[in-house]
Write an enzyme that holds these catalytic residues in place. Structure first.
Site, PDB file in Angstrom:
ATOM      1  N   THR A  90       0.874  -1.182   0.000  1.00  0.00           N
ATOM      2  CA  THR A  90       0.000   0.000   0.000  1.00  0.00           C
ATOM      3  C   THR A  90       0.909   1.230   0.000  1.00  0.00           C
ATOM      4  O   THR A  90       1.039   1.918   1.006  1.00  0.00           O
ATOM      5  CB  THR A  90      -0.914   0.022   1.248  1.00  0.00           C
ATOM      6  OG1 THR A  90      -0.096  -0.210   2.420  1.00  0.00           O
ATOM      7  CG2 THR A  90      -1.981  -1.030   1.185  1.00  0.00           C
ATOM      8  N   LYS A 210      -1.610  -0.094  14.315  1.00  0.00           N
ATOM      9  CA  LYS A 210      -0.429  -0.310  13.466  1.00  0.00           C
ATOM     10  C   LYS A 210       0.188   1.027  13.035  1.00  0.00           C
ATOM     11  O   LYS A 210       1.398   1.225  13.085  1.00  0.00           O
ATOM     12  CB  LYS A 210      -0.837  -1.122  12.227  1.00  0.00           C
ATOM     13  CG  LYS A 210       0.191  -1.171  11.121  1.00  0.00           C
ATOM     14  CD  LYS A 210       1.392  -2.004  11.503  1.00  0.00           C
ATOM     15  CE  LYS A 210       2.538  -1.808  10.535  1.00  0.00           C
ATOM     16  NZ  LYS A 210       3.675  -2.667  10.803  1.00  0.00           N
ATOM     17  N   HIS A 248      17.200   9.810  33.056  1.00  0.00           N
ATOM     18  CA  HIS A 248      15.934   9.984  33.776  1.00  0.00           C
ATOM     19  C   HIS A 248      15.063   8.744  33.521  1.00  0.00           C
ATOM     20  O   HIS A 248      14.988   8.285  32.371  1.00  0.00           O
ATOM     21  CB  HIS A 248      15.228  11.254  33.267  1.00  0.00           C
ATOM     22  CG  HIS A 248      13.986  11.594  34.025  1.00  0.00           C
ATOM     23  ND1 HIS A 248      12.846  10.830  33.937  1.00  0.00           N
ATOM     24  CD2 HIS A 248      13.712  12.596  34.889  1.00  0.00           C
ATOM     25  CE1 HIS A 248      11.922  11.357  34.717  1.00  0.00           C
ATOM     26  NE2 HIS A 248      12.420  12.425  35.313  1.00  0.00           N
ATOM     27  N   CYS A 264       8.219   1.903   5.950  1.00  0.00           N
ATOM     28  CA  CYS A 264       7.133   2.058   6.930  1.00  0.00           C
ATOM     29  C   CYS A 264       7.070   3.463   7.523  1.00  0.00           C
ATOM     30  O   CYS A 264       6.044   4.134   7.419  1.00  0.00           O
ATOM     31  CB  CYS A 264       7.325   1.047   8.050  1.00  0.00           C
ATOM     32  SG  CYS A 264       7.357  -0.622   7.429  1.00  0.00           S
TER      33      CYS A 264
HETATM   34  N1  SAJ Z   1      15.953   6.161  12.792  1.00  0.00           N
HETATM   35  C1  SAJ Z   1      16.468   7.373  13.279  1.00  0.00           C
HETATM   36  N2  SAJ Z   1      16.560   7.555  14.631  1.00  0.00           N
HETATM   37  C2  SAJ Z   1      16.142   6.595  15.521  1.00  0.00           C
HETATM   38  C3  SAJ Z   1      15.629   5.373  15.032  1.00  0.00           C
HETATM   39  C4  SAJ Z   1      15.540   5.193  13.653  1.00  0.00           C
HETATM   40  O1  SAJ Z   1      16.842   8.280  12.517  1.00  0.00           O
HETATM   41  O2  SAJ Z   1      16.256   6.833  16.741  1.00  0.00           O
HETATM   42  C5  SAJ Z   1      15.820   5.975  11.329  1.00  0.00           C
HETATM   43  C6  SAJ Z   1      16.546   4.745  10.799  1.00  0.00           C
HETATM   44  O3  SAJ Z   1      17.874   5.036  10.509  1.00  0.00           O
HETATM   45  C7  SAJ Z   1      15.724   4.440   9.552  1.00  0.00           C
HETATM   46  C8  SAJ Z   1      14.301   4.819   9.944  1.00  0.00           C
HETATM   47  O4  SAJ Z   1      14.448   5.683  11.060  1.00  0.00           O
HETATM   48  O5  SAJ Z   1      16.130   5.244   8.461  1.00  0.00           O
HETATM   49  C9  SAJ Z   1      13.397   3.666  10.281  1.00  0.00           C
HETATM   50  O6  SAJ Z   1      14.063   2.649  11.009  1.00  0.00           O
HETATM   51  P1  SAJ Z   1      13.383   1.764  12.164  1.00  0.00           P
HETATM   52  O7  SAJ Z   1      14.401   0.838  12.673  1.00  0.00           O
HETATM   53  O8  SAJ Z   1      12.719   2.638  13.150  1.00  0.00           O
HETATM   54  O9  SAJ Z   1      12.161   1.038  11.483  1.00  0.00           O
HETATM   55  P2  SAJ Z   1      11.813   0.049  10.265  1.00  0.00           P
HETATM   56  O10 SAJ Z   1      11.141   0.893   9.218  1.00  0.00           O
HETATM   57  O11 SAJ Z   1      12.924  -0.821   9.832  1.00  0.00           O
HETATM   58  O12 SAJ Z   1      10.704  -0.881  10.982  1.00  0.00           O
HETATM   59  C10 SAJ Z   1       9.556  -0.313  11.634  1.00  0.00           C
HETATM   60  C11 SAJ Z   1       9.453  -0.953  13.013  1.00  0.00           C
HETATM   61  N3  SAJ Z   1       8.479  -0.221  13.807  1.00  0.00           N
HETATM   62  C12 SAJ Z   1       8.735   0.202  15.073  1.00  0.00           C
HETATM   63  O13 SAJ Z   1       9.767  -0.010  15.643  1.00  0.00           O
HETATM   64  C13 SAJ Z   1       7.621   0.956  15.731  1.00  0.00           C
HETATM   65  C14 SAJ Z   1       9.075  -2.427  12.845  1.00  0.00           C
HETATM   66  O14 SAJ Z   1       8.805  -3.034  14.102  1.00  0.00           O
HETATM   67  C15 SAJ Z   1       7.815  -2.561  11.969  1.00  0.00           C
HETATM   68  O15 SAJ Z   1       7.524  -3.924  11.726  1.00  0.00           O
HETATM   69  C16 SAJ Z   1       8.058  -1.901  10.636  1.00  0.00           C
HETATM   70  O16 SAJ Z   1       8.418  -0.521  10.857  1.00  0.00           O
HETATM   71  C17 SAJ Z   1       6.789  -2.024   9.796  1.00  0.00           C
HETATM   72  O17 SAJ Z   1       6.726  -2.942   8.943  1.00  0.00           O
HETATM   73  O18 SAJ Z   1       5.859  -1.268  10.021  1.00  0.00           O
END
Ligand code: SAJ
Length: 424
Positions: A90, A210, A248, A264
């Protein structure tokens, strides 16, 4: 095959659909995987996966050998089954509104194939109210009554690539039914392999849950990025401040950086607010902040070039990392690519090196040879062990821009700048 077990059709054999089909097949269910890409169907039926994921080859071979799993692109093969699980993409359109055409096509395929009593599960991430809307569409197409002649559920996937087969089993799952009986039926079915907790709710709550999960993360990263902007103005290292704030017991600040990528986080906040009329300023602004980070990183690079009197049009830039996150080969919506797009037209040459992405330089050394600046765009583990002083000898001008807080101590002999590293 389990005696009397339901026959299952999985529509869309991608990163989520194929592992889900395999899990049901290896739990004793007869599963038909429906996929429009013929070459994918052929590959799967010969026991080979078209996606990279630990354990997938052994588990797929087991599912095919037992006769419980078969892939097809023929709609006749999926007629009259008990369960239809939809796992299609999607994505967002250019204008950031959801493209639900894949989902609608899948729902129409199901409407043609289903029988009275079928259970339809949508695993795809969808905007709020979509499952109810799709149930109405099926009613119109079949004349069946939702909740009486068929059951419908939103059961979002929550797995992380690289850990899919573990997380499918041990993560908790939400089953959002258009009726309580729908949710009940889906929960019972997934208990075939799910060992994590399971929760039942309405389909709209499930859709929102979600989307909230990824929006929570996106908004928190935006806040961290805003802290980084402030740190530059106050001349401090934001990572030192974050580490101390996080001592904290009720504070957990995320990590600022060059941006937010993947399939995502950049998408789900848009899906969450799309059907709403008002009340989402924060979510929208967070997206804008995170989308602006590649440009902020470009500003750091260009101010460094200026300080060392390197005209941008003569500059050779080496970008380390193309993937959207560390130790992954996935470049979907990667901020590294957005950064390259921002600088490409303004400099002489952009080179890239990513140990996981084919088509980039063969080594860090090759990428940085005679370069004027190195920009770290992904936090791959390999980059944490780089000997910068040695590498610097290969460079024409020694500028290091850290977009991912990979370098703790700025190396000697370099002009160093990093996102949130306002003190240098
Ligand atoms: N990022 C930051 N700062 C942070 C954490 C991440 O800049 O503190 C960046 C990462 O480098 C990356 C992006 O955010 O570019 C996303 O990375 P991510 O590790 O947060 O997430 P995804 O997209 O690999 O996976 C997420 C996850 N969702 C959550 O943790 C809430 C995963 O559990 C889900 O299954 C997935 O989205 C999904 O399919 O929705």
């Amino acid at each position: 095959m389990k005696n009397g077990a339901e026959e299952i059709v999985v529509i869309g054999l991608g990163y989520i659909g194929l592992p889900t089909a395999i899990m049901f097949a290896n739990s004793g269910y007869r599963v038909m995987g429906y996929e429009i890409r013929e070459e994918v169907v052929e590959k799967i039926n010969s026991g080979k996966a078209h996606i990279v994921e630990p354990e997938i080859d052994e588990l797929l071979t087991e599912a095919i050998k037992s006769g419980n799993l078969r892939a097809t692109s023929n709609p006749e093969d999926i007629a009259g089954k008990d369960v239809y699980i939809i796992c299609v993409q999607t994505p967002l359109k250019e204008d950031k509104t959801p493209d639900l055409s894949y989902l609608e096509k899948a729902v129409k395929t199901v409407a043609k194939a289903m029988k009275p009593g079928s259970l339809i599960v949508i695993e795809s991430t969808v905007p709020p109210l979509t499952t109810v809307r799709m149930a109405r569409l099926i009613e119109e197409l079949t004349g069946f009554k939702a909740g009486e002649d068929f059951y419908m559920v939103h059961a979002p996937e929550r797995v992380m690539p690289g850990r899919i087969f573990k997380e499918l089993v041990y993560n908790s799952r939400i089953f959002g039914g258009i009726t309580p009986e729908s949710a009940e039926k889906a929960e019972k079915l997934y208990r075939a392999f799910v060992k994590g907790q399971t929760f039942k709710t309405s389909s709209t709550v499930s859709e929102v849950v979600k989307l909230m999960e990824n929006t929570f993360r996106d908004v928190n990263i935006a806040l961290a990025n805003e802290f980084a902007f402030l740190a530059h103005q106050y001349g401090i290292n934001v990572f030192e401040a974050i580490e101390l704030a996080n001592t904290h017991p009720r504070v957990k600040i995320h990590a600022p950086g060059i941006g937010v990528g993947g399939h995502c986080l950049p998408k789900d906040p848009h899906l969450l607010i799309w059907p709403a009329k008002e009340g989402f300023g924060l979510i929208k602004l967070a997206r804008e902040i995170n989308d602006s980070m590649p440009l902020f990183t470009k500003d750091l690079l260009f101010s460094a070039l200026k300080e060392l009197n390197v005209p941008p049009e003569d500059a050779v830039i080496a970008v380390l990392g193309l993937a959207y996150k560390g130790d992954s080969d996935d470049t979907r919506n990667s901020p590294a690519l957005a950064f390259i797009e921002e600088v490409e037209g303004d400099v002489k040459e952009v080179r890239t090196y990513d140990p996981f992405v084919p088509g980039t330089s063969g080594s860090v050394e090759e990428a940085v040879e005679n370069a004027d600046a190195v920009v770290i765009a992904t936090d791959h583990s390999e980059f944490k062990n780089i000997d910068w002083e040695r590498l610097g000898k290969l460079m024409r001008t020694r500028i290091l821009i850290d977009g991912r807080h990979v370098v703790e101590n700025p190396p000697r002999g370099f002009l160093f700048k990093g996102v949130g590293r306002g003190e240098y």
